[in-house]
Design a protein around this motif. Sequence first.
Motif, PDB file in Angstrom:
ATOM      1  N   GLY A  23      33.077   1.402 -30.755  1.00  0.00           N
ATOM      2  CA  GLY A  23      32.317   0.881 -29.611  1.00  0.00           C
ATOM      3  C   GLY A  23      32.213   1.863 -28.460  1.00  0.00           C
ATOM      4  O   GLY A  23      32.619   3.011 -28.554  1.00  0.00           O
ATOM      5  N   CYS A  24      31.629   1.379 -27.367  1.00  0.00           N
ATOM      6  CA  CYS A  24      31.507   2.233 -26.183  1.00  0.00           C
ATOM      7  C   CYS A  24      31.533   1.356 -24.928  1.00  0.00           C
ATOM      8  O   CYS A  24      31.566   0.135 -25.026  1.00  0.00           O
ATOM      9  N   LEU A  25      31.501   2.008 -23.768  1.00  0.00           N
ATOM     10  CA  LEU A  25      31.673   1.259 -22.521  1.00  0.00           C
ATOM     11  C   LEU A  25      30.379   0.640 -21.999  1.00  0.00           C
ATOM     12  O   LEU A  25      30.412  -0.343 -21.277  1.00  0.00           O
ATOM     13  N   TYR A  26      29.216   1.233 -22.345  1.00  0.00           N
ATOM     14  CA  TYR A  26      28.022   0.863 -21.586  1.00  0.00           C
ATOM     15  C   TYR A  26      26.930   0.082 -22.324  1.00  0.00           C
ATOM     16  O   TYR A  26      26.167  -0.620 -21.695  1.00  0.00           O
ATOM     17  N   HIS A  27      26.786   0.295 -23.614  1.00  0.00           N
ATOM     18  CA  HIS A  27      25.701  -0.348 -24.377  1.00  0.00           C
ATOM     19  C   HIS A  27      24.338  -0.176 -23.697  1.00  0.00           C
ATOM     20  O   HIS A  27      23.623  -1.149 -23.425  1.00  0.00           O
ATOM     21  N   CYS A  28      24.011   1.086 -23.436  1.00  0.00           N
ATOM     22  CA  CYS A  28      22.776   1.413 -22.709  1.00  0.00           C
ATOM     23  C   CYS A  28      21.539   0.935 -23.480  1.00  0.00           C
ATOM     24  O   CYS A  28      21.522   0.972 -24.713  1.00  0.00           O
ATOM     25  N   LYS A  29      20.525   0.579 -22.715  1.00  0.00           N
ATOM     26  CA  LYS A  29      19.308   0.018 -23.310  1.00  0.00           C
ATOM     27  C   LYS A  29      18.581   1.033 -24.200  1.00  0.00           C
ATOM     28  O   LYS A  29      18.067   0.707 -25.259  1.00  0.00           O
ATOM     29  N   PHE A  30      18.575   2.317 -23.787  1.00  0.00           N
ATOM     30  CA  PHE A  30      17.771   3.322 -24.496  1.00  0.00           C
ATOM     31  C   PHE A  30      18.397   3.786 -25.806  1.00  0.00           C
ATOM     32  O   PHE A  30      17.732   4.354 -26.663  1.00  0.00           O
ATOM     33  N   CYS A  31      19.701   3.530 -26.000  1.00  0.00           N
ATOM     34  CA  CYS A  31      20.478   4.207 -27.048  1.00  0.00           C
ATOM     35  C   CYS A  31      20.207   3.634 -28.436  1.00  0.00           C
ATOM     36  O   CYS A  31      20.280   2.435 -28.649  1.00  0.00           O
ATOM     37  N   ARG A  32      19.912   4.541 -29.399  1.00  0.00           N
ATOM     38  CA  ARG A  32      19.648   4.043 -30.752  1.00  0.00           C
ATOM     39  C   ARG A  32      20.821   4.268 -31.707  1.00  0.00           C
ATOM     40  O   ARG A  32      20.722   4.023 -32.895  1.00  0.00           O
ATOM     41  N   VAL A  33      21.942   4.773 -31.192  1.00  0.00           N
ATOM     42  CA  VAL A  33      23.080   5.032 -32.096  1.00  0.00           C
ATOM     43  C   VAL A  33      24.270   4.112 -31.833  1.00  0.00           C
ATOM     44  O   VAL A  33      25.268   4.150 -32.542  1.00  0.00           O
ATOM     45  N   LYS A  34      24.149   3.277 -30.775  1.00  0.00           N
ATOM     46  CA  LYS A  34      25.299   2.446 -30.384  1.00  0.00           C
ATOM     47  C   LYS A  34      25.614   1.363 -31.428  1.00  0.00           C
ATOM     48  O   LYS A  34      24.764   1.006 -32.263  1.00  0.00           O
ATOM     49  N   SER A  35      26.849   0.845 -31.346  1.00  0.00           N
ATOM     50  CA  SER A  35      27.196  -0.330 -32.143  1.00  0.00           C
ATOM     51  C   SER A  35      27.325  -1.493 -31.164  1.00  0.00           C
ATOM     52  O   SER A  35      27.299  -1.295 -29.947  1.00  0.00           O
TER      53      SER A  35
ATOM     54  N   LEU B   4      34.718   7.327 -32.233  1.00  0.00           N
ATOM     55  CA  LEU B   4      33.288   7.463 -32.356  1.00  0.00           C
ATOM     56  C   LEU B   4      32.644   7.896 -31.031  1.00  0.00           C
ATOM     57  O   LEU B   4      32.818   9.024 -30.652  1.00  0.00           O
ATOM     58  N   HIS B   5      31.993   6.909 -30.340  1.00  0.00           N
ATOM     59  CA  HIS B   5      31.134   7.318 -29.226  1.00  0.00           C
ATOM     60  C   HIS B   5      31.856   7.685 -27.934  1.00  0.00           C
ATOM     61  O   HIS B   5      31.238   8.230 -27.024  1.00  0.00           O
ATOM     62  N   ASP B   6      33.118   7.330 -27.819  1.00  0.00           N
ATOM     63  CA  ASP B   6      33.837   7.663 -26.585  1.00  0.00           C
ATOM     64  C   ASP B   6      35.330   7.835 -26.888  1.00  0.00           C
ATOM     65  O   ASP B   6      36.173   7.184 -26.274  1.00  0.00           O
TER      66      ASP B   6
ATOM     67  N   LEU C  50      25.483  12.189 -19.687  1.00  0.00           N
ATOM     68  CA  LEU C  50      25.201  11.974 -18.254  1.00  0.00           C
ATOM     69  C   LEU C  50      23.822  11.323 -18.074  1.00  0.00           C
ATOM     70  O   LEU C  50      23.629  10.533 -17.187  1.00  0.00           O
ATOM     71  N   GLU C  51      22.890  11.729 -18.877  1.00  0.00           N
ATOM     72  CA  GLU C  51      21.514  11.181 -18.982  1.00  0.00           C
ATOM     73  C   GLU C  51      20.614  11.441 -17.780  1.00  0.00           C
ATOM     74  O   GLU C  51      19.507  11.917 -17.949  1.00  0.00           O
ATOM     75  N   SER C  52      21.072  11.114 -16.566  1.00  0.00           N
ATOM     76  CA  SER C  52      20.204  11.360 -15.405  1.00  0.00           C
ATOM     77  C   SER C  52      21.043  11.296 -14.132  1.00  0.00           C
ATOM     78  O   SER C  52      22.035  10.573 -14.066  1.00  0.00           O
TER      79      SER C  52
HETATM   80  S1  SF4 Z   1      26.935   5.362 -27.340  1.00  0.00           S
HETATM   81 FE1  SF4 Z   1      24.894   4.897 -26.583  1.00  0.00          FE
HETATM   82  S2  SF4 Z   1      25.135   2.896 -25.629  1.00  0.00           S
HETATM   83 FE2  SF4 Z   1      27.170   3.746 -25.827  1.00  0.00          FE
HETATM   84  S3  SF4 Z   1      27.550   4.778 -23.874  1.00  0.00           S
HETATM   85 FE3  SF4 Z   1      26.752   6.315 -25.299  1.00  0.00          FE
HETATM   86  S4  SF4 Z   1      24.563   6.324 -24.861  1.00  0.00           S
HETATM   87 FE4  SF4 Z   1      25.359   4.416 -23.975  1.00  0.00          FE
END
Ligand code: SF4
Length: 442
Positions: free
Chosen positions: A215-227, A264-266, A332-334
């Motif tokens: 998992g990750c902390l943010y679940h960003c709207k743009f992200c296509r790799v998140k769980s 994984l992501h973090d 960082l994204e932006s």
């Molecule tokens: S894995 Fe995707 S949803 Fe999770 S923090 Fe990184 S960019 Fe955001």
Amino acid sequence: MKHIFFIKKIETIFLSGVKMDSYTFNLKDLKIISPFLGEKKYKKLSYPIKVGLYTLIENRDAKLFFDLNGEIKFIHGKIPDWIHPNEFIKRTKANDFIYYSSGEYYGGIYDATGEYYVPCFQYPSNNLWQKDIKGIVEFGKALWKDIVEKLKRVSIKDIPKKIRKDIEKIVSIDNRYLKKRAMLLKKIYNANITVLPPDTRHVDYEVIPIIISDGCLYHCKFCRVKSRDVFSERSKEDILEQIRGLKKFYSSDIKNYSSLFLGLHDAFNCSFETIKFSIEKAMEIFQIENSYVKDKNIFLFASVESFLNQKLDVFEYLNKIPDTKVFINIGLESVHQETLRKIGKPIDSSQVRESFEKMLYVNKKYLNIEITANFLLDLSFSEKHFDLMISLIRDTVKRPFYKGTIYLSPLSTENKRDILNKVMELKRHSFLPMYLYIIQRF
Ligand code: SF4
């Protein structure tokens, strides 16, 4: 009748004190080299080199490299219909067949990606040079099958004992077996590894992943790799079981690996204890020290918060791992608050700025650590997003520095020419290395 073989010894090497001879042997129209002694370190070159140990089998139509478990690894077509003589197919441990394209005859690829080859996938990605590779992959598989069928027709007695075992492994493997292996790998991880850090390009994505968190902390709207998972750290028992399972899975081919990806992501949001435990156990159980490949690296993803929260003792520890480079990649994204809101990343631009400044500090202080950062690139973004990014990578940095690569991640692959022009424009302003991020799964 006694068989007389014309097998020739090419070279002798010692791998952690064990003598290993490399042989060449001609079998009808097949030329076999086993083991083929590839390079020991990854290099960025405009022609294909192989890093590691393989069995090489070549005939008029193809050149195939098999890994130390007998699984197909690289397919180079030699027939006139092959797209380009320097291009080839690579099979990953998770059984993806990837086509290595040199692009439109080297047109701008190196400047944009930092690499001479772009990997083309059979799954969606953000690769601007993506092409339909289904046909070429099927064609490559047919070349592999053809050579295996030829080997099957040879009596085992006609193959010298010195390379017999390698050939026996190769002929016992087919598509079905490789699919089962990929399923086994998934079972060991109990997760999908949907993305590798961009820095793994330095070792051609040849890493052994170990999942230390989900998992990750943010679940960003743009992200296509998140769980869908919320962040959680794996237990030491789970990590140890994975490492033992992977040691068995990689088997003889583990000698071709010296880099780890802590997923994984973090993974950087894990405790110092978990990070340290995972690295030390993996290095010990995989016997990374004895690998044929000498590039030792550890790759991780971090988030803005995990990177800001980690104390300097973690960096002190990572910096002192003998002969090892550590790459930590942060999304960082932006630095533009309105863009962060638009892409659905629930962080504040002041945190982005603070992370960037800490990145510069860590990169200067620790020789063996490189923190890299991702920014999103979309032509529909407000000019403010780009202006603020330029001010960060130019005015905050002040003078050129070789570490702290900025990866630009395109949200869409439409308007390739305009995206590339934008990348080049941003590169001109940057005091840090800057490249496109091509999203690749494991
Ligand atoms: S894995 Fe995707 S949803 Fe999770 S923090 Fe990184 S960019 Fe955001």
